[in-house]
Scaffold this motif. Structure first.
Motif, PDB file in Angstrom:
ATOM      1  N   ARG A   1      -6.731   2.912   7.458  1.00 20.15           N
ATOM      2  CA  ARG A   1      -7.319   4.186   6.643  1.00 20.15           C
ATOM      3  C   ARG A   1      -8.783   4.596   5.343  1.00 20.15           C
ATOM      4  O   ARG A   1      -9.048   3.470   5.797  1.00 20.15           O
ATOM      5  CB  ARG A   1      -6.065   3.658   4.455  1.00 20.15           C
ATOM      6  CG  ARG A   1      -4.729   4.090   5.530  1.00 20.15           C
ATOM      7  CD  ARG A   1      -4.292   4.008   4.310  1.00 20.15           C
ATOM      8  NE  ARG A   1      -3.984   4.864   3.776  1.00 20.15           N
ATOM      9  CZ  ARG A   1      -3.401   5.106   2.292  1.00 20.15           C
ATOM     10  NH1 ARG A   1      -2.229   4.333   1.925  1.00 20.15           N
ATOM     11  NH2 ARG A   1      -3.266   6.447   2.017  1.00 20.15           N
TER      12      ARG A   1
ATOM     13  N   TYR B   1      -3.108   6.203   8.018  1.00 15.64           N
ATOM     14  CA  TYR B   1      -3.414   5.490   9.089  1.00 15.64           C
ATOM     15  C   TYR B   1      -3.514   5.918  10.152  1.00 15.64           C
ATOM     16  O   TYR B   1      -2.700   6.819  10.557  1.00 15.64           O
ATOM     17  CB  TYR B   1      -2.140   3.910   9.272  1.00 15.64           C
ATOM     18  CG  TYR B   1      -1.935   3.038   8.180  1.00 15.64           C
ATOM     19  CD1 TYR B   1      -3.200   2.095   7.441  1.00 15.64           C
ATOM     20  CD2 TYR B   1      -0.780   3.188   7.211  1.00 15.64           C
ATOM     21  CE1 TYR B   1      -3.094   1.479   6.824  1.00 15.64           C
ATOM     22  CE2 TYR B   1      -0.804   2.578   6.237  1.00 15.64           C
ATOM     23  CZ  TYR B   1      -1.835   1.471   5.419  1.00 15.64           C
ATOM     24  OH  TYR B   1      -2.096   0.185   4.953  1.00 15.64           O
TER      25      TYR B   1
ATOM     26  N   LYS C   1       6.995   6.490   8.566  1.00 17.32           N
ATOM     27  CA  LYS C   1       8.289   5.821   6.757  1.00 17.32           C
ATOM     28  C   LYS C   1       7.128   5.860   6.079  1.00 17.32           C
ATOM     29  O   LYS C   1       8.041   5.720   4.497  1.00 17.32           O
ATOM     30  CB  LYS C   1       8.533   4.680   7.864  1.00 17.32           C
ATOM     31  CG  LYS C   1       8.876   3.659   6.915  1.00 17.32           C
ATOM     32  CD  LYS C   1       8.933   2.531   7.007  1.00 17.32           C
ATOM     33  CE  LYS C   1       9.957   0.984   6.672  1.00 17.32           C
ATOM     34  NZ  LYS C   1      10.032  -0.108   6.885  1.00 17.32           N
ATOM     35  N   ASN C   2       5.835   5.635   5.552  1.00 15.04           N
ATOM     36  CA  ASN C   2       5.675   5.525   4.465  1.00 15.04           C
ATOM     37  C   ASN C   2       4.557   6.234   3.481  1.00 15.04           C
ATOM     38  O   ASN C   2       4.195   6.311   2.780  1.00 15.04           O
ATOM     39  CB  ASN C   2       4.520   4.553   4.593  1.00 15.04           C
ATOM     40  CG  ASN C   2       5.147   3.029   5.068  1.00 15.04           C
ATOM     41  OD1 ASN C   2       6.222   2.962   4.467  1.00 15.04           O
ATOM     42  ND2 ASN C   2       4.300   2.079   5.751  1.00 15.04           N
TER      43      ASN C   2
ATOM     44  N   THR D   1       2.373   7.639   4.797  1.00 15.71           N
ATOM     45  CA  THR D   1       0.622   7.306   4.649  1.00 15.71           C
ATOM     46  C   THR D   1       0.016   7.655   5.789  1.00 15.71           C
ATOM     47  O   THR D   1       0.534   9.165   6.458  1.00 15.71           O
ATOM     48  CB  THR D   1       0.141   5.459   4.584  1.00 15.71           C
ATOM     49  OG1 THR D   1       1.246   5.364   5.832  1.00 15.71           O
ATOM     50  CG2 THR D   1       0.588   4.964   3.799  1.00 15.71           C
TER      51      THR D   1
ATOM     52  N   LEU E   1       4.783   4.616  11.258  1.00 14.28           N
ATOM     53  CA  LEU E   1       4.626   3.685  10.344  1.00 14.28           C
ATOM     54  C   LEU E   1       4.045   4.769   9.076  1.00 14.28           C
ATOM     55  O   LEU E   1       3.989   4.750   7.696  1.00 14.28           O
ATOM     56  CB  LEU E   1       3.197   3.113   9.970  1.00 14.28           C
ATOM     57  CG  LEU E   1       2.740   1.980   8.824  1.00 14.28           C
ATOM     58  CD1 LEU E   1       3.719   0.849   8.142  1.00 14.28           C
ATOM     59  CD2 LEU E   1       1.664   1.207   9.201  1.00 14.28           C
ATOM     60  N   ASN E   2       3.419   5.680   9.398  1.00 21.40           N
ATOM     61  CA  ASN E   2       2.857   6.677   8.854  1.00 21.40           C
ATOM     62  C   ASN E   2       4.194   7.862   7.836  1.00 21.40           C
ATOM     63  O   ASN E   2       3.740   8.112   6.934  1.00 21.40           O
ATOM     64  CB  ASN E   2       2.216   7.581   9.063  1.00 21.40           C
ATOM     65  CG  ASN E   2       0.606   6.791   9.170  1.00 21.40           C
ATOM     66  OD1 ASN E   2      -0.050   6.336   8.655  1.00 21.40           O
ATOM     67  ND2 ASN E   2       0.085   7.195  10.382  1.00 21.40           N
TER      68      ASN E   2
ATOM     69  N   THR F   1      -5.991  -3.198   8.251  1.00 26.38           N
ATOM     70  CA  THR F   1      -5.154  -4.408   8.381  1.00 26.38           C
ATOM     71  C   THR F   1      -5.560  -5.356   8.248  1.00 26.38           C
ATOM     72  O   THR F   1      -6.461  -5.667   9.348  1.00 26.38           O
ATOM     73  CB  THR F   1      -3.531  -4.070   9.618  1.00 26.38           C
ATOM     74  OG1 THR F   1      -4.248  -3.586  10.748  1.00 26.38           O
ATOM     75  CG2 THR F   1      -2.890  -3.151   8.711  1.00 26.38           C
TER      76      THR F   1
END
Length: 132
Positions: free
Chosen positions: A125, A47, A42-43, A45, A39-40, A17
């Motif tokens: 990532r 990270y 939710k998306n 991903t 965050l992971n 980021t």
């Protein structure tokens, strides 16, 4: 030299980021890790908390490629806000912080005596390089 002599990993692309994650400044390390976990979730991903080597390398390569400093020292343009990200590695049972990027270099330390308000958490990532 605890973190100075490391062997290179397999080739990979790394995305970090451009700033510390929103809401991660002045939070305990566990809360900052939870921000990445959320965050992971939710998306969808993957990270993770960056390592010292990944952070320093991406900071320097980004500066060379774009002329822009990630996690900069305080200046007039950013309202004298110094930015540091915590990383996985520890010294004296404290996670190291990396940032305050200035023409004189990058700050790496575990000393938190000058205030935690500037310490946030970046997210990273990894992507396998083609052919590896």
């Amino acid at each position: 030299m605890r973190y100075g002599r490391v062997v290179a990993d397999e080739p990979q692309w790394v995305l970090i980021t451009n700033d510390v994650l929103p809401g991660s400044r002045n939070q305990p390390y566990a809360k900052q890790e939870q921000i990445i976990t959320d965050l992971n979730a939710k998306n969808g991903t993957d990270y993770q908390v960056p390592t010292l080597r990944e952070t320093v390398l991406t900071m320097f390569l980004h500066k060379i490629a774009t002329g822009v400093s990630l996690y900069p020292s305080g200046n007039e343009q950013n309202g004298n806000l110094y930015t540091y990200t915590r990383v996985v590695e520890k010294t004296r049972d404290l996670h190291l912080v990396v940032g305050g990027f200035a023409p004189s270099g990058v700050f790496v330390d575990c000393y938190y005596g000058f205030g935690k308000a500037n310490f946030g958490m970046a997210a990273l990532r990894k992507f396998k390089a083609i052919g590896s």
